[in-house]
Design a protein around this motif. Sequence first.
Motif, PDB file in Angstrom:
ATOM      1  N   LEU A 514       0.836  -1.198   0.000  1.00 18.26           N
ATOM      2  CA  LEU A 514       0.000   0.000   0.000  1.00 18.26           C
ATOM      3  C   LEU A 514       0.880   1.261   0.000  1.00 18.26           C
ATOM      4  N   ARG A 515       1.937   1.203   0.810  1.00 16.95           N
ATOM      5  CA  ARG A 515       2.828   2.358   0.856  1.00 16.95           C
ATOM      6  C   ARG A 515       3.377   2.654  -0.540  1.00 16.95           C
ATOM      7  N   LYS A 516       3.785   1.589  -1.228  1.00 20.30           N
ATOM      8  CA  LYS A 516       4.349   1.745  -2.566  1.00 20.30           C
ATOM      9  C   LYS A 516       3.316   2.381  -3.505  1.00 20.30           C
ATOM     10  N   LEU A 517       2.077   1.853  -3.424  1.00 19.15           N
ATOM     11  CA  LEU A 517       1.009   2.370  -4.278  1.00 19.15           C
ATOM     12  C   LEU A 517       0.776   3.854  -4.015  1.00 19.15           C
ATOM     13  N   PHE A 518       0.715   4.221  -2.733  1.00 19.73           N
ATOM     14  CA  PHE A 518       0.439   5.610  -2.373  1.00 19.73           C
ATOM     15  C   PHE A 518       1.567   6.514  -2.846  1.00 19.73           C
ATOM     16  N   GLU A 519       2.805   6.034  -2.652  1.00 22.60           N
ATOM     17  CA  GLU A 519       3.946   6.853  -3.090  1.00 22.60           C
ATOM     18  C   GLU A 519       3.898   7.074  -4.588  1.00 22.60           C
TER      19      GLU A 519
END
Lengths: 542, 343
Positions: A514-519
Amino acid sequence: MQKDDVELPALGFAGTLRFIWSQLTSMRTALFLLLLLAVAAVPGSLFPQRPANPAVVTQYIKDNPTTGPWLDRFQLFDVYSSVWFSAIYLLLFISLIGCVVPRAIQHWKAMRSQPPRTPRRLSRLPEYGAMALPAGSQVTRDSAVADAARLLKRRGYRVDVRDGGTDRPSVGAERGFFKEVGNLVFHVSLIGVLISVAVGGLFGYRGQKIIVEGESFVNTLVSYDNFTPGSNFHEDRLAPYSMQLDKFEVEFDRESQTHYGQPLDFTATMTTKDSPDAEPEQQILKVNEPLSIGGTNVYLVGNGYAPVVTVRDGDGNVAYQGPVVSVPNDGAYTSTMVIKVPDAKPEQLGFVGFFLPTAVEGEDGVAVGSDPDPFNPRLYLNSYYGDLGLDEGDPKNVYVLDTSELTVLNDRKEEAGGIELGAYESAELPNGMGSITFDGLKRYVALDIDHDPGQGGALVFSTLALLGLGASLFIGRRRVWVRTGTHEDGRTMVEWGLLARGEDPRLEAESAALRKLFEKEWLAADNRPAKNDRDAVGVNES
Amino acid sequence: MPSIDETLGQYSELFILLAAMAFTVAFIAFCWDLATSSKTIRAVENRLAEERAAQKVPAAVGAGGAPAEAGSGQEVSFEMADESMDYGSERRNAARIGVAVSILATLILAAGVVSRGIAAHRVPWGNMYEFCTTGALVVALVYLVALVKKDLRFLGSFVIGLVVIMLCAAAIGFPTPVAHLVPALQSYWLIIHVSVAVIASALFTLTFAMSVLQLMQSGREARARAGQKDRLAFMRLAPSALTLENVAYRINAVAFVLWTFTLMAGAIWAEKAWGRYWGWDTKEVWTFVIWVVYAGYLHARATRGWTGTRAAWLSIVGYLCVIFNFTIVNVFFSGLHSYSGIQ
């Protein structure tokens, strides 16, 4: 212990029932019953079982006159149809139903309701992440929530945006509903398997038939050597097909030093007719390749030799002529055989002995079989006369001759000696009681004929069970909440928390993903097209 | 039927013997690692503690009790590997030798198993000898693949030890020269049913080792809480009991699905060969018992009071049933599955 002080509340009749029901459907009871089932299944592998091998059970009871009847009393020779085994699995299935039904209702509700409200403090959840978006970016707290909702939806989450327009908007998301669906499907399918087995037991039938080369079989009750009907079987369910064994070919290993003579292939060529006036059709039957005919499957489960003999009686008439099925006992087809000649006159005749396809002289002068192919076929028989006991009407095993009431004619211990016959040889019985001739040799096949209307259902339900099991063990059911806010310095703050329901080793990886997606969505240099995309979808305000 | 290549078959047996010897060397290396590296780590830790204490003494004049507290604290909390089971920075030479020799041994074993398959013109799992050798290969491969991602070297002596036992059982207990299959086994279901059974058994082997370690570790944790002496110092290489339990559960879940498939594929094959999909043959009984025991294990994990030690015992009992099913049932019980190849 202060047991006396504890006063049990009066439950009443309904209360007691409810108490028993809740005990029965508890996980602890289910676990106990499961382990009990495992233990209860074991005796069936330690003692001979009647359905598989009734003769062995009879022999076992005869050999153990003290313990045998007691074991029988506790149904240890019929473990899988015994009262106690049935009780365990029926209780287990009741417990299962009592567990599955409420869970299904609960899950049905859960699937139709929104993800639960966003917890006040996401940082307390097992997985937590946060990021700050620079003040200059186009992303506001509301658009960030909408973005997060869209991204989560694409990842297979059910999403619900709440508190839009406030200063702390958030989105609640949940995925993995199929985990519980799989769990329920698995357990319900087990009930389906049980019902399918019951259907097979009620409406199916199973029979055995030995066919000698050149002979045929018509599917009627009287034609079977052995027939086990289901409890609801009717004779008119038998399809009127017939089949004939044209030839039976065997191939033994002739190359290997270590496995010389091991069987390599059995092939039966059959001529079948679906009904008395149907066209005959030639079909091949092999081990692992059953024939399908008239709603039944025909399996090749055994084979052996049927020496052809002619027996003449004391009056000089042919009292028996034809093949006699012999029962192989080892890899060299050392076979035992019994010939009963009730039509012989003046006395009925009986023969007991061995057939060896390739006889060689052993160390102590006794012939032994050395090869499964008939290179030197020989018969070794004792003969008897007297009343064979076949006229009384009660069924007798055709492979056993009770010689206790008979008088010996030929035996190694008698003056006349035993009968030894090579191919096409004859022997005269002592006292002018008749003669026997070894005329030829045929092979036979032992067939199992089986009709099980439940097996399709069992296959479907067990496949469903396997799929459901996979879903219930490998799908992660998890909830995600994302909340945003605006910092005093203008930055957009995003935080998210994850919660697994049940076992979920990939929760940490999901948080990282999720962090990757948000970034990628908010911090990448080229995030503009994504933004237009979002506008086009129109999920900005919800 | 193409004829058996008996020369190649003999080479295969030689390869498998060589592999057994190489695995024995690896096993010794892993044991050596457990014995020495726990000792080295302890020595390093003690030295570090002393150094820290020595440095701290002048700085912590005001709080003289602090180093003593740290010292007593170290006694009651035993060291354990990290939960993530990632590779650390310390050098464990014996373990490195163990892994390297295991890789070599696995290659030799693979050569042995594959050449046997080529010699017989069929899949190399048709009798007890072949189940053992192929099973040992799968166990070793699964273990080595797992080693790529996680530092599971603490399992080495257990897993490679089991591999050695399997290979010895094959070579001494069930030696069978390469041969054709009897007609009952000539079916594509042999490929499906037996291969999945072997993979599931290999996974159960791993979880068995983990469950045994879990019991040892939880005993050690209990002693640590009680402030007693650490009697299993080598267990500092293994992670906590809870971590072992969780990893074993994940692997058991996969193995249980595979076992369910084994049971179903076996039933379908039984229907093809014997005319009934289930007949409570001894082998079927024990396959069912194993399935129920592991089903119990999965339920235990969701039952209060049954997680942890009890679940580990269920996993161990399940594996003992697997062993029983494979050895005793195949060799001593009569049934339709009597094709152990032992006369």
